[in-house]
Design a protein around this motif. Structure first.
Motif, PDB file in Angstrom:
ATOM      1  N   UNK A 281      98.980 -43.214   0.669  1.00  0.00           N
ATOM      2  CA  UNK A 281      98.266 -43.983   1.701  1.00  0.00           C
ATOM      3  C   UNK A 281      98.816 -43.650   3.081  1.00  0.00           C
ATOM      4  N   UNK A 282     100.131 -43.527   3.169  1.00  0.00           N
ATOM      5  CA  UNK A 282     100.745 -43.172   4.445  1.00  0.00           C
ATOM      6  C   UNK A 282     100.258 -41.821   4.934  1.00  0.00           C
ATOM      7  N   UNK A 283     100.160 -40.871   4.020  1.00  0.00           N
ATOM      8  CA  UNK A 283      99.706 -39.527   4.408  1.00  0.00           C
ATOM      9  C   UNK A 283      98.272 -39.539   4.909  1.00  0.00           C
ATOM     10  N   UNK A 284      97.421 -40.327   4.265  1.00  0.00           N
ATOM     11  CA  UNK A 284      95.990 -40.307   4.583  1.00  0.00           C
ATOM     12  C   UNK A 284      95.654 -41.210   5.766  1.00  0.00           C
ATOM     13  N   UNK A 285      96.313 -42.372   5.855  1.00  0.00           N
ATOM     14  CA  UNK A 285      95.865 -43.399   6.783  1.00  0.00           C
ATOM     15  C   UNK A 285      96.729 -43.568   8.025  1.00  0.00           C
ATOM     16  N   UNK A 286      98.019 -43.314   7.935  1.00  0.00           N
ATOM     17  CA  UNK A 286      98.894 -43.611   9.065  1.00  0.00           C
ATOM     18  C   UNK A 286      98.971 -42.419  10.013  1.00  0.00           C
ATOM     19  N   UNK A 287      98.878 -42.693  11.287  1.00  0.00           N
ATOM     20  CA  UNK A 287      98.951 -41.656  12.313  1.00  0.00           C
ATOM     21  C   UNK A 287      99.866 -42.130  13.430  1.00  0.00           C
ATOM     22  N   UNK A 288     100.162 -41.235  14.354  1.00  0.00           N
ATOM     23  CA  UNK A 288     100.960 -41.632  15.513  1.00  0.00           C
ATOM     24  C   UNK A 288     100.156 -42.618  16.352  1.00  0.00           C
ATOM     25  N   UNK A 289     100.828 -43.612  16.940  1.00  0.00           N
ATOM     26  CA  UNK A 289     100.087 -44.649  17.673  1.00  0.00           C
ATOM     27  C   UNK A 289      99.481 -44.143  18.972  1.00  0.00           C
ATOM     28  N   UNK A 290      98.169 -44.108  19.004  1.00  0.00           N
ATOM     29  CA  UNK A 290      97.452 -43.775  20.228  1.00  0.00           C
ATOM     30  C   UNK A 290      97.261 -45.054  21.023  1.00  0.00           C
ATOM     31  N   UNK A 291      98.000 -45.223  22.093  1.00  0.00           N
ATOM     32  CA  UNK A 291      97.990 -46.466  22.862  1.00  0.00           C
ATOM     33  C   UNK A 291      97.105 -46.383  24.097  1.00  0.00           C
ATOM     34  N   UNK A 292      96.225 -45.378  24.132  1.00  0.00           N
ATOM     35  CA  UNK A 292      95.340 -45.209  25.279  1.00  0.00           C
ATOM     36  C   UNK A 292      93.934 -45.684  24.947  1.00  0.00           C
ATOM     37  N   UNK A 293      93.201 -46.076  25.988  1.00  0.00           N
ATOM     38  CA  UNK A 293      91.771 -46.324  25.871  1.00  0.00           C
ATOM     39  C   UNK A 293      91.044 -44.997  26.000  1.00  0.00           C
ATOM     40  N   UNK A 294      89.849 -44.936  25.432  1.00  0.00           N
ATOM     41  CA  UNK A 294      89.095 -43.692  25.503  1.00  0.00           C
ATOM     42  C   UNK A 294      89.164 -42.945  24.187  1.00  0.00           C
ATOM     43  N   UNK A 295      88.627 -41.742  24.183  1.00  0.00           N
ATOM     44  CA  UNK A 295      88.560 -40.969  22.949  1.00  0.00           C
ATOM     45  C   UNK A 295      89.922 -40.399  22.603  1.00  0.00           C
ATOM     46  N   UNK A 296      90.001 -39.875  21.400  1.00  0.00           N
ATOM     47  CA  UNK A 296      91.264 -39.343  20.907  1.00  0.00           C
ATOM     48  C   UNK A 296      91.643 -38.075  21.653  1.00  0.00           C
ATOM     49  N   UNK A 297      92.911 -37.697  21.505  1.00  0.00           N
ATOM     50  CA  UNK A 297      93.353 -36.403  22.002  1.00  0.00           C
ATOM     51  C   UNK A 297      93.406 -35.436  20.836  1.00  0.00           C
ATOM     52  N   UNK A 298      93.498 -34.162  21.152  1.00  0.00           N
ATOM     53  CA  UNK A 298      93.364 -33.158  20.102  1.00  0.00           C
ATOM     54  C   UNK A 298      94.668 -32.846  19.403  1.00  0.00           C
ATOM     55  N   UNK A 299      95.792 -33.055  20.059  1.00  0.00           N
ATOM     56  CA  UNK A 299      97.067 -32.640  19.505  1.00  0.00           C
ATOM     57  C   UNK A 299      98.030 -33.811  19.355  1.00  0.00           C
ATOM     58  N   UNK A 300      97.897 -34.807  20.203  1.00  0.00           N
ATOM     59  CA  UNK A 300      98.903 -35.855  20.295  1.00  0.00           C
ATOM     60  C   UNK A 300      99.100 -36.579  18.967  1.00  0.00           C
ATOM     61  N   UNK A 301      98.004 -36.879  18.276  1.00  0.00           N
ATOM     62  CA  UNK A 301      98.123 -37.496  16.967  1.00  0.00           C
ATOM     63  C   UNK A 301      98.252 -36.405  15.916  1.00  0.00           C
ATOM     64  N   UNK A 302      99.241 -36.551  15.052  1.00  0.00           N
ATOM     65  CA  UNK A 302      99.435 -35.577  13.987  1.00  0.00           C
ATOM     66  C   UNK A 302      98.285 -35.674  13.004  1.00  0.00           C
ATOM     67  N   UNK A 303      97.640 -34.568  12.729  1.00  0.00           N
ATOM     68  CA  UNK A 303      96.480 -34.564  11.845  1.00  0.00           C
ATOM     69  C   UNK A 303      96.908 -34.679  10.392  1.00  0.00           C
TER      70      UNK A 303
END
Length: 783
Positions: A281-303
């Motif tokens: 579940x951690x591998x599939x669901x948990x990501x780095x916390x995106x604390x910004x408003x707006x759309x996602x970034x391409x690299x900041x969150x680990x895919x």
């Protein structure tokens, strides 16, 4: 006892029918129990399969394609592979794990078999290996027993349902990709920008071995191309179009197999079914916390490991999982038979060509195991030495042969990923050089995000001896190598991130392992655990909303707000730590609560990044627009008739006949030219003299950090490009003759929107087909 006594049964004759009836009744009850048990066992798999069929049919996949692909996957890959797995590994795995390992082994053997079959010009010889496997397991008495289901490890029912629901989530997640990647034109033109590139490589592997880059004739293909070998073989065997395999059905069995094997690895390392599920579940669901408003970034969150945009990432994770699983067993002395080592060798050989980032991090992990063994034992154990040697040999072969010693744009550039991310978050991209403080700040945010996701690894310190376990050392070494590559290397497409992505599932396993140890030792109440997790989830939402930092930043806005949400998160985490030390309560239980709180902050991040990315459209300055396109593809730029013309040329030409085209740039991006065009090679399945050249080794090796964008570099052979374009804009007999004699061009694939109606190509070449905006001309056989 009474019934068996001769004194109690002076007339045994009438009793026998009663005994027979009882036995028949017992046998009937036993049969019904077996059927009921079997039904319950298969129900999770049947449910998720039925759900997948509904999603595929609603996404435009025909029932015949589904039937052909399903039969091929089960009988051509999974079943023969599972028979071999049973023969080599015995029955130490659950049925689902046997099937997953069998499917992956089927992929691996098919890739190796197809390479040979395609090289001798008979691609359907790829069917020899499953047929030979069936024959061997039917004829050889010692192998015949593996057809039967014998006693094996049984998974709890809740485990099977949990994995089925995880796979079902991935199907739902995939449906958003299906909506944006159509099977028909012109909607297909708006597919992910790399779809035509992947399609062109499938066409290349369908028709040629060894392969080259089909968009630029003669350019070597120094790339991890084994995935396209599988797609090519599947297309030959099933008759399913490569497009359907690529953007609909081909990846789904891979997702299921990886989920099952990651669960198996987690269970072996942690020795707990619930903790292993938490790792999945951690591998599939948990990501780095995106604390910004707006759309996602391409690299900041680990895919995560699964990806439709980069199918080689998924295929690499698929082939890498059994390597890690077998190494965990081998390094921890569970089995050392020759068959297991041979199986590991097969998986290593295919993993080296599945994704280039796998073997380097594996070598780092095994190197970590070797170093600790030498320091603590004063010797190197032979399983570690053999595994490290096998990995080194495969790595060297891949670098020298498969990748041709080219760097493919990869270069030593510390913190380049932080520079690129700063550009996306500010909306300045590469137009402004960030300050050193800003680069360091973004890099620290990366470290903070990784700490949130994998902070549970610190729990391993509560049992220091566990840090000497080979499985733990292997995964720690892989994770350290992935993080180091991410921070120290540079690439025009941020491909250094794939090193970390390859290690992410195993860092997640270690994080859950450490967190499990903390919980087991401190035994916090369920109420404490729930409150800690709830505070982490709520805090992430509140920080995001109250700080209100929207990215990309407005023009002229200072970059300081970028760091505000993460500073707040750090303060929230630091306050209880300070309080603990001041009050003298800095015990293990308090640390457990802190780790639970911070780890849970990664849970809503996954939903911020994945839900919002599907409902918020990319904008020209949005970080989500990671391809760097200045504007979306407009309908007026999409040509008509290219699919029909491409399929006609595929049906009426020979695979070795070369095509020339006047299409080199993405539609709507001709000035300046974005050279990622690959639709002609993709739809015709033919090699093109010059189409788009960005994804070539020559072009990538010309890129330098801080220089011109790699997709905007001009073609390096100006003479070839000039002669190619002359055939369309200044056609003459001499031009056609030179194309024939110098390059072997046989066909012209013309985008007629770009040429002068009076160019008179028909005077020097024969018009063979026209559809919409495209025409196909034949210029004869080369002299």
């Amino acid at each position: 006892m009474v019934e068996s006594s001769p004194l109690a049964s002076p007339a045994p004759g009438p009793v026998k029918p009663v005994q027979s009836a009882e036995r028949i009744a017992e046998k009937g009850h036993s049969t019904r129990r077996r059927w009921l048990t079997g039904f319950r066992t298969w129900l999770p798999a049947a449910a998720v399969t039925a759900f997948t069929l509904v999603v595929l049919i609603s996404s435009g996949v025909s029932s015949s394609d589904i039937a052909s692909f399903s039969a091929y996957t089960v009988f051509g890959l999974l079943l023969p592979g599972m028979l071999i797995i049973r023969a080599v590994l015995g029955h130490a795995h659950t049925l689902a794990e046997e099937m997953a390992l069998g499917l992956i082994l089927g992929y691996a053997i098919e890739v190796l078999t197809y390479i040979g079959a395609r090289a001798i010009g008979v691609p359907l010889l790829v069917l020899v290996w499953p047929i030979a496997t069936y024959a061997a397991f039917l004829i050889v008495p010692r192998l015949r027993s593996h057809w039967k289901r014998t006693t094996r490890l049984k998974a709890p029912a809740w485990w099977s349902w949990a994995l089925a629901l995880t796979i079902a989530y991935l199907i739902v997640w995939s449906s958003s990709y299906f909506k944006s990647n159509a099977l028909t034109w012109p909607a297909m033109a708006a597919s992910n920008i790399d779809v035509p590139y992947h399609l062109s490589l499938i066409g290349e592997l369908k028709n040629h071995m060894p392969p080259t880059v089909p968009m630029v004739a003669g350019e070597p293909l120094f790339y991890h191309w084994f995935l396209y070998t599988y797609f090519a073989a599947a297309s030959w065997v099933t008759g399913v179009e490569p497009l359907v395999l690529l953007v609909r059905v081909g990846m789904l069995p891979m997702f299921a197999a990886v989920v099952i094997l990651l669960g198996a690895i987690g269970r072996r390392v942690i020795n707990s079914w619930p903790a292993a599920l938490a790792a999945v579940v951690s591998t599939v669901f948990i990501a780095a916390p995106n604390l910004y408003l707006g759309t996602r970034t391409s690299v900041f969150e680990t895919a995560p490991f699964q990806s439709w945009e980069s199918p080689t990432e998924t295929f690499g994770a698929l082939l890498f999982a059994p390597v890690v699983l077998l190494l965990v067993d081998l390094l921890q002395r569970r089995r050392h038979t020759l068959g297991v080592w041979l199986l590991l060798g097969v998986f290593l050989v295919v993993a080296m060509g599945a994704k280039a980032t796998n073997l380097p991090i594996l070598a780092a992990g095994l190197g970590t195991v070797a170093a600790v063994e030498v320091v603590t034992r004063r010797k190197l154990r032979w399983p570690t030495a053999v595994a490290l040697g096998m990995t080194a040999l495969c790595f060297l072969y891949a670098q020298v042969v498969l990748f041709g010693q080219t760097r493919q744009g990869l270069t030593l550039a510390p913190l380049s990923v932080a520079r690129g991310e700063w550009g996306k978050l500010t909306g300045l991209f590469s137009t402004v050089e960030p300050s050193f403080a800003a680069v360091v700040g973004v890099a620290l945010m990366y470290v903070a995000n990784w700490s949130v996701m994998w902070l549970g690894i610190l729990g391993l310190l509560s049992r220091p001896r566990l840090l000497r376990q080979p499985a733990v050392l292997l995964m720690l070494g892989m994770g350290a190598a992935g993080i180091g590559a991410m921070l120290l290397l540079g690439h025009p497409h941020n491909a250094q991130g794939y090193f970390l992505q390859a290690a992410c599932p195993y860092l997640a396993i270690l994080a859950v392992y450490g967190l499990t140890l903390l919980v087991r030792r401190t035994r916090p109440s369920l109420r404490t655990i729930f409150i800690s997790v709830a505070i982490g989830v709520v805090a992430t939402y509140l920080i995001r909303m109250l700080c209100g930092v929207r990215v990309p930043l407005k023009p002229g806005q200072s970059d300081m707000p970028l760091f505000l949400p993460y500073i707040v998160l750090l303060v929230i985490a630091a306050v209880p730590v300070i309080v603990m030390y001041v009050t003298g309560r800095a015990g293990l239980r308090a640390w457990t609560v802190i780790v639970l709180f911070l780890t849970s902050a990664g849970l809503p991040a996954a939903w911020f990044t994945r839900v919002l990315s599907t409902v918020e459209r990319d904008t020209p300055n949005s970080p989500a627009n990671f391809h760097g396109l200045a504007h979306p593809l407009v309908a007026q730029a999409v040509p008509q008739g290219i699919v029909t013309a491409g399929r006609w040329l595929r049906a009426h030409s020979e695979p070795n006949q070369l095509v020339a085209t006047n299409s080199h740039c993405l539609w709507g991006y001709e000035s300046p030219c974005d050279s990622r065009q690959a639709w002609v090679a993709a739809l015709t399945e033919r090699r093109v003299l010059v189409e788009g050249w960005m994804y070539t080794p020559t072009n990538n090796d010309r890129w330098r950090m801080g220089g011109q964008r790699v997709d905007g570099l001009p073609f390096w052979d100006a003479e070839r490009l000039s002669l190619n374009d002359a055939a369309f804009y200044r056609p003459s007999w001499n031009t056609m003759r030179q194309l024939q004699e110098r390059y072997g061009v046989h066909w012209l694939f013309v985008d007629e929107r770009r040429i002068n109606p009076e160019s008179r190509i028909g005077d020097v070449a024969k018009l063979r087909f026209r559809s919409g905006d495209y025409a196909v001309y034949e210029i004869g056989t080369p002299a």
